[in-house]
Design a protein around this motif. Structure first.
Motif: not given
Length: 648
Positions: A39, A41, A44, A46, A58-60, A62, A642
């Protein structure tokens, strides 16, 4: 035993387990069992699953995205705060979380827009792009400036268009929520009556009490010193040695041959060539990309009929668009799309438009994912070209500037590379490159008025743990255009308690100041109780040898000490025949006793309709912001967020 295992593993339960394993492998592949996912990110987001564990949004965010936003926020804060900007405080985890939280909110809005099927049209993206100041020259969108800016950022047109679309999508819901909020006239009137309220005051500026005749004893001074250790500590200081590279002082070539300049002209030819500029309008007959054949044919026939009408002598294309176009964004403007540059619209749309070579021409119907377009070329401005002879001086000056930057980049890159190899000493790297090593005297976190320590970025690096404690050579610190320094802390004097004997006079002064402040507070509180018990302010003023000042109809913005205004408008309004009293601290040992004799609500008749409407709109916007914040809080209960603080 093996036979018993074989017998037990041939029942219906075994088949179910085997089926589950096969399905899992089909979805995720065998490599998922052997390749651990790392991982990266910063955060995150969700969404809830649509079916069991499937269909999650879902989208991260970065680490690179976070660092870009963080650096952008740093630059904005530095510009706003100037010399007051505190780099160390900005680097705190609280500051980083605040910025990341805003990015999470943006991601939430984008996910909700995606979930609800809210889309951004190509035209909206193009309009937003053209409005961005970094792509404008003299206030007008420039395709060349657009291409150069993207190239400088290492972005493609598709990447940037996608980022603009995502940004618009994330702002769509907030704008709708904030824009739909309503404030009532009753709320406005209550606010105006309170905010424009005035009060009539009587003020008694109390004298500062005298200090006791007997000075504090040494024991009292020692006790004060012991109780306030933070007041009597020496400043932490460091001294650094440093290497400086200034591009302005480097030896650069002063001549350049003609062939080099001509090659540079050919390389940058697009800068000196203005492409033909097309202003277009269109009529859209909507037809979904997955529409059935009959629907698609009907839309095409309708578009063909509109094209025929548009080509008729004396036809008014704008009127046809206003009456027939399905593009809500341009319909009211007669289908106006403004200047159309390559890459902004669908390929088929642009191919048809760029094939027109005369103003007023109209295309046949053109199919795009939105439907069938009838396009009119309204204006065609020919391109132009500046010959080499006209720009030779400009190319020459730019060549010398680029050479200076190249030499600076090469030298600074070699210095940085060497310090990475040996981060514990600066002198060997400087000696290898022929650069002098200089040294500062001791300086504190506030720095000196001049010299290297006057630069905030240098101080921040010098007092960071990596340099101050571990004695590592710093990264390159940019202190100006093509101007860097690399520092190495060579002396560190930590903060320490100053012995009592050295600060005894300061302790005496501080203790006396505290005694005066306490005496002034006690005097003010005693007089306040007497006033509340019935003694008049005039009688108290005579007793302390002062006069009472009367101020009528004082607004909240009056030119009085802020602490006095805050207290004067905080106390309750006076009852019939009974004033309200209060005290306010307006200095270290200065108190004001006051009474409020009258309160006058704000006069709404003094507001004109335009001002009233403006304030009502501000009220509604403020309420919309609150509603948006509550909506975001509610979304965070539905979506899982998260955060990886260790990666910030």
């Amino acid at each position: 035993m093996l036979q018993r295992i074989r017998d037990k593993s041939s029942g219906w339960i075994a088949y179910l387990i085997l089926g589950a394993v096969i399905i899992t492998m089909a979805f995720f592949g065998l490599e998922a069992y052997f390749s651990p996912k790392i991982e990266t990110y910063a955060a995150k987001v969700e969404g809830p699953a649509k079916f069991w564990v499937f269909g999650k949004q879902e989208r991260e965010i970065s680490q690179e995205e976070f660092r870009r936003r963080f650096e952008q926020a740093r630059q904005e804060a530095r510009q706003q705060q100037g010399e007051a900007f505190d780099s160390a405080a900005f680097e705190s985890i609280e500051s980083k979380r605040n910025i990341l939280d805003r990015m999470v909110d943006d991601a939430l809005m984008a996910l909700v827009a995606e979930r609800e099927g809210l889309t951004i049209s190509d035209q909206e993206v193009a309009e937003q792009l053209k409005a961005l100041p970094q792509f404008q020259v003299n206030g007008v969108y420039s395709p060349d400036q657009y291409r150069l800016t993207l190239a400088g950022q290492g972005l493609t047109h598709a990447q940037f268009m996608a980022s603009v679309r995502a940004d618009l999508a994330s702002r769509m819901l907030p704008n709708q929520i904030i824009g739909s909020a309503i404030a009532s006239d009753a709320e406005l009137e209550a606010f105006l009556k309170l905010s424009q309220q005035t009060r009539t005051l009587r003020l008694l500026d109390l004298p500062t009490p005298s200090l006791p005749a007997e000075p504090p004893t040494d024991a009292e001074l020692q006790a004060w010193y012991d109780a306030n250790p933070s007041l009597y500590r020496s400043e932490e200081k460091v001294a650094v040695e440093y290497v400086e590279i200034d591009g302005a002082s480097l030896d650069v070539p002063t001549t350049v041959d003609e062939d080099t300049l001509r090659a540079r002209y050919a390389e940058l030819r697009s800068r000196y060539v203005t492409e033909p500029q097309r202003v277009a309008s269109h009529i859209l007959v909507a037809a979904a990309v997955d529409a059935d054949q009959a629907t698609n044919d009907a839309a095409r026939e309708r578009a063909a009929a509109l094209a025929a009408q548009a080509r008729a002598p004396g036809a008014d294309f704008a009127a046809l668009a206003r009456e027939n176009s399905d593009d809500l964004g341009s319909k009211a403007e007669g289908g106006d799309l403004g200047v159309v540059e390559a890459g902004l619209f669908d390929a088929a749309f642009e191919q048809a438009l760029f094939a027109l070579d005369e103003a007023g021409q109209v295309t046949d119907p053109v199919r795009t994912p939105d439907g069938w377009h009838v396009i009119q070329l309204r204006e065609l401005t020919p391109g132009s070209e500046r010959p080499f002879e006209d720009v030779r001086a400009e190319l020459e000056a730019e060549y010398f500037e680029n050479e200076a930057e190249r030499l600076f980049s090469e030298l600074s890159g070699r210095l940085i590379e060497r310090t990475y190899k040996d981060p514990t000493a600066l002198a060997p790297s400087a000696e290898a490159l022929g650069l002098p090593v200089q040294r500062t005297g001791l300086f504190g976190r506030g720095g000196l008025d001049q010299g290297l320590s006057a630069i905030e970025a240098v101080r921040a690096a010098a007092f960071s743990d990596a340099q101050k404690t571990e004695r590592q050579v710093s990264d390159a610190i940019e202190i100006g255009p093509n101007h860097i320094v690399v520092i190495h802390v060579v002396e560190h004097v930590p903060e320490a308690a100053i012995p009592f004997a050295e600060v005894k006079d300061r302790v005496l002064s501080d203790l006396n100041a505290d005694r005066l402040a306490q005496a002034a507070q006690a005097q003010a509180e005693a007089l306040l109780e007497r006033a509340r018990a019935g003694e008049t302010l005039d009688a108290l003023a005579t007793e302390v040898g002062r006069t009472v000042a009367e101020l009528e109809n004082i607004p909240r913005q009056a030119g009085l000490p802020p602490a006095l205004l805050a207290e004067a408008f905080r106390v309750a309004a006076p009852e019939e025949g009974k004033p309200s009293f209060g005290i306010a601290k307006v200095g270290a040992d200065r108190q004001v006793l006051f009474e409020v004799t009258a309160v006058t609500p704000g006069d709404l008749a003094t507001l004109d309709d335009a001002t009233r409407t403006l304030i009502l709109g501000q009220f509604a916007q403020a309420r919309g912001l609150v509603e948006f914040q509550e909506y975001t809080k509610a979304l965070r209960k539905v979506y899982t967020v998260r955060v990886a603080e260790d990666r910030l």
